[in-house]
Design an enzyme around this catalytic site. Structure first.
Site, PDB file in Angstrom:
ATOM      1  N   SER A  78       0.828  -1.068   0.231  1.00 44.62           N
ATOM      2  CA  SER A  78      -0.056   0.051  -0.009  1.00 44.62           C
ATOM      3  C   SER A  78       0.860   1.419   0.023  1.00 44.62           C
ATOM      4  O   SER A  78       0.598   2.280  -0.686  1.00 44.62           O
ATOM      5  CB  SER A  78      -0.946   0.079   1.326  1.00 44.62           C
ATOM      6  OG  SER A  78      -0.207  -0.073   2.402  1.00 44.62           O
ATOM      7  N   GLU A  79       2.031   1.211   0.776  1.00 43.45           N
ATOM      8  CA  GLU A  79       3.017   2.069   0.520  1.00 43.45           C
ATOM      9  C   GLU A  79       4.303   1.803   0.712  1.00 43.45           C
ATOM     10  O   GLU A  79       4.644   0.776   1.389  1.00 43.45           O
ATOM     11  CB  GLU A  79       2.782   3.446   1.635  1.00 43.45           C
ATOM     12  CG  GLU A  79       1.466   4.309   1.590  1.00 43.45           C
ATOM     13  CD  GLU A  79       0.415   3.865   2.225  1.00 43.45           C
ATOM     14  OE1 GLU A  79      -0.826   4.528   1.997  1.00 43.45           O
ATOM     15  OE2 GLU A  79       0.190   2.833   2.992  1.00 43.45           O
ATOM     16  N   THR A  80       5.498   2.620   0.116  1.00 43.41           N
ATOM     17  CA  THR A  80       6.835   2.533   0.029  1.00 43.41           C
ATOM     18  C   THR A  80       7.465   3.952   0.282  1.00 43.41           C
ATOM     19  O   THR A  80       6.939   4.857  -0.178  1.00 43.41           O
ATOM     20  CB  THR A  80       7.441   2.109  -0.985  1.00 43.41           C
ATOM     21  OG1 THR A  80       6.743   0.614  -1.282  1.00 43.41           O
ATOM     22  CG2 THR A  80       9.008   1.888  -0.861  1.00 43.41           C
TER      23      THR A  80
END
Length: 290
Positions: free
Chosen positions: A43-45
């Protein structure tokens, strides 16, 4: 470049929301960051860089597989965890253990709190809202249609945007939250902003499914998925509900429907600040070559 994958808001291994963190990323281009975020498909990096604002300990850029975010909750805690675990010390040390993160919405403070058993819980100060207030009747109609609930099922609804454009919906109880089967296709409509909907309902004592360690159940729905555990949404919910509908300090359960067991600690302080915290645990260590 050093790399960590951090489980955020987890009540145990592999039960929270994973975050990919790339250290020492100043030499990367925006295109390389975006490509790596697409490749991790989380979902996020996040990418840790040298700060550009006085008083900040580091700068972070937050990418989803489809774009960049100015702020997000679990990436804030996971990035601070990775930065500290790499041996860094806050700018204010030794008099302060607070970490100051620079991101798209400005400076965000992350505090460290000792918990029973000798561990440390990280919590971020909720950023100011970018949009608040009630929904218009057409907006509420679109939201209830997307959630597949009747308008009478909604106790209250409010904008709680703080970077992400969250609409918050309060249902009668946690059971109603867990029973939701939204129509994700309705989260997108021609000429309309995509919906990002957070739903919250209280746990009641007589519910046999009550986990016993949480006050509310939370779910977060996006046009293409359900998010396991969501810091920005819980920050918005805390600003909306803590100290009024909910106690000034409460615990939210999230991820149950996805076989996760996230726990988010929300605290409204006397100065009006809302802190959103949880456990953080590194599950993968390595290096990245781009």
């Amino acid at each position: 470049m050093p790399f960590r994958q951090v489980d955020v808001f987890a009540s145990g291994p592999l039960l929270g929301n994973p975050l990919a963190v790339v250290h020492d990323a100043d030499g990367l281009t925006e295109e390389q960051m975006a490509a790596f975020a697409r490749w991790t498909n989380l979902s996020e990096t996040t990418f840790l860089l040298q700060p550009t604002v006085a008083g900040a300990d580091y700068r972070v850029r937050i990418f989803t597989p489809t774009g960049e975010l100015p702020f997000a909750g679990h990436p804030t805690l996971g990035s601070a965890h990775a930065w500290l675990e790499a041996g860094n010390k806050p700018f204010g040390a030794p008099t302060s253990t607070d970490v100051v993160q620079e991101c798209g919405v400005g400076l965000v403070t992350v505090r460290q709190t000792l918990v029973s058993g000798g561990g440390v819980r990280l919590a971020f100060a909720a950023p100011p809202p970018t949009r608040s207030g009630p929904l218009t009747p057409p907006q509420l109609q679109r939201v209830t249609a997307a959630l597949r609930v009747a308008p009478d099922d909604v106790v209250d609804a409010e904008w709680v945007s703080n970077g992400p454009r969250w609409v918050a919906v309060r249902l009668r109880d946690a059971a109603a939250v867990l029973a939701l089967e939204p129509d994700l296709e309705r989260f997108r409509a021609p000429g309309e902003e995509d919906l990002e909907i957070g739903v919250v309902g209280p746990w009641v004592d007589e519910d046999p499914a009550n986990p016993g360690d949480a006050d509310v159940e939370v779910r977060a729905f996006l046009p293409d998925r359900e998010d396991p555990v969501t810091g920005s949404l819980n920050a918005g919910l805390g600003r909306w509900l803590a100290g009024s509908v909910l106690p000034a300090s409460y615990v939210a359960s999230q991820g149950t429907a996805l076989r996760r067991r996230g726990r988010v600690h929300v605290d409204l302080e006397r100065d009006g600040r809302v802190w959103v915290g949880g456990s953080t645990l590194t599950t993968v260590r390595g290096s990245v070559t781009l």
